[in-house]
Design an enzyme around this catalytic site. Structure first.
Site: not given
Ligand code: XUL
Ligand code: CO
Length: 440
Positions: A104, A107, A310, A342
């Site tokens: 991002h 980041d 999550d 991720d």
């Molecule tokens: C949040 C998520 C993010 C996206 C990018 O749940 O997955 O990190 O991948 O903004």
């Molecule tokens: Co993600």
């Protein structure tokens, strides 16, 4: 100031040692040059490291501060630390031997007091990242803008009821697209962090969704204008942080993309834990996107069957990996997308080597999944049980039906002239047993 320090001094380059190895800092199945179904493992996965989880997230949670101590956070100046962090990231990614990373905007570089200062910070970091990319050969799988952390986005970014917030979001996306193009990013992601709502009583859903369409078409047009040739990706998620996220799941986003005239430029970035939060299996949404040519990339992680949020575990579930790799092998693979981890190490995983061990585990799980999947999809019994079920459509009236040549009345006549259909078993248990035979 850039640093020449090593940030992971106890870990060297990770190499492939084979299935018999008990070295926790070696690959047992991911052999990047091994050919499988005509491609190397490296090409199959195009693995990427997520900048935010690995180098920015100190593992704080709602109950306590972070437990990870970042040796690259050693200055009182945020830009100095951003530089140290970049060095640490490239050291880590090089040692792990992963070809890509994702970030991002926030980041990579801290937000400034003004938009101009934020852009200056980002540009400075992009210039250094470009040098490091050239030195190491590491590439950018995708860039994105963080449109969810700053308080101004509490009511959404592109779907915010306040136009001035939409403008701020646009400024950020413009700069993040500039950064992505400058770094040769192969994709650009939109995750609708707070694009959704908490209550219908204060929400004009139709207006917000239409505004999101306008915003995304504007972003697409700007990206194409500055020479971005890659794929735009939307990452579905059903909830968290908002109660109702607009990009609920793959099917919802596919409908939105077609309705908003975005389907030619956009595909899906599917995250395993988001899919399971939506009540589907990881494989379900991957299959749905792949069969319509809309699978763009994968955020590889894992949820928890007992937790409804999550969790972003590193992916270690072999069965999930097998199912997904079967779909990818049957649909031409993931490129120009990839598998971005991720995922975050647990809050009590505090040794610097744990970050390596977590990524190694994810890479080995998918590599093993690929090898098993190849054996299954080439198995005659599997092919016959799965695809043979549809043989009544291969010729005669069944074929004409699929070609749209038979009216409803004609189908009725055929029903009357034929006997009661036989019961044909779906053979689910036999197929499940077959898959288990290959899980070695
Ligand atoms: C949040 C998520 C993010 C996206 C990018 O749940 O997955 O990190 O991948 O903004
Ligand atoms: Co993600």
């Amino acid at each position: 100031m850039p640093s020449t320090n090593e940030y992971f001094p106890t870990v060297g380059t990770i190499s492939f040692e084979g299935a018999e190895s008990d070295n926790p800092l070696a690959f047992t199945h991911y052999d990047e040059n091994r050919l499988v179904a005509g491609k190397t493992m490296k090409e199959h996965f195009r693995f990427a490291v997520a900048y935010w989880h690995s180098f920015c997230n100190e593992n704080s949670d709602p109950f306590g501060v972070g437990t990870r101590k970042f040796p690259w956070d050693k200055s009182a100046d945020a830009m100095d630390n951003a530089n140290y962090r970049l060095d640490a990231a490239f050291e880590f990614i090089s040692k792990l031997g992963v070809p890509f990373y994702c970030f991002h905007d926030r980041d990579l570089a801290p937000e400034g007091k003004t938009i101009a200062e934020s852009e200056k910070n980002l540009n400075e970091m992009v210039a250094r990242a470009k040098d490091l990319q050239n030195e190491t050969g590491i590439r950018l799988l995708w860039g994105t803008a963080n449109l969810f952390s700053h308080p101004r986005y509490m009511n959404g970014a592109a779907t915010n009821p306040d136009f001035s917030v939409v403008c701020h979001a646009a400024a950020q996306v413009k700069a993040a697209l500039d950064a992505t193009v400058e770094l040769g990013g192969e994709n650009y992601v939109f995750w609708g962090g707070r694009e959704g709502y908490m209550h219908l009583l204060n929400t004009d859903m139709k207006r917000e969704l239409d505004n999101m369409g306008v915003f995304l078409r504007g972003a697409r047009d700007y990206g194409r204008k500055i020479g971005f040739e890659g794929t735009f990706l939307i990452e579905p998620k059903p909830m968290e942080p908002t109660k109702h996220q607009y990009d609920y799941d793959a099917a919802t986003v596919l409908g939105f993309l077609h309705e908003q005239d975005l389907a030619k430029d956009f595909k899906l970035n599917l995250e395993a834990n988001h899919i399971t939060l939506a009540g589907h299996s990881f494989a379900h949404d991957v299959q749905l996107a792949a069969q319509s040519g809309m699978l763009g990339s994968i955020d590889a992680n894992r949820g928890d069957a007992q937790n409804g949020w999550d969790t972003d575990y590193f992916p270690t579930n072999l069965y999930d990996a097998v199912e997904v790799m079967m779909i990818l092998l049957e649909h031409g693979g993931i490129s120009p997308g990839g598998f971005n981890f991720d995922a975050k190490i647990r809050r009590n995983s505090t040794d610097p080597e744990d970050l390596f061990i977590a990524h190694i585990g994810g890479m080995d799980t998918f590599a093993r999944g690929l090898l098993i999947a190849e054996n299954i999809i080439n198995n005659q019994e599997y092919k016959q049980l799965r695809y043979g079920r549809y043989s009544s459509f291969d010729s005669g009236n069944g074929k004409e039906f699929e070609e749209g040549k038979l009216s409803l009345e004609k189908l009725r006549e055929l029903a009357i002239s034929s006997a009661e259909p036989e019961m044909i078993s779906g053979k689910q248990e036999r197929l499940e047993n077959l898959v288990n035979r290959f899980l070695t």
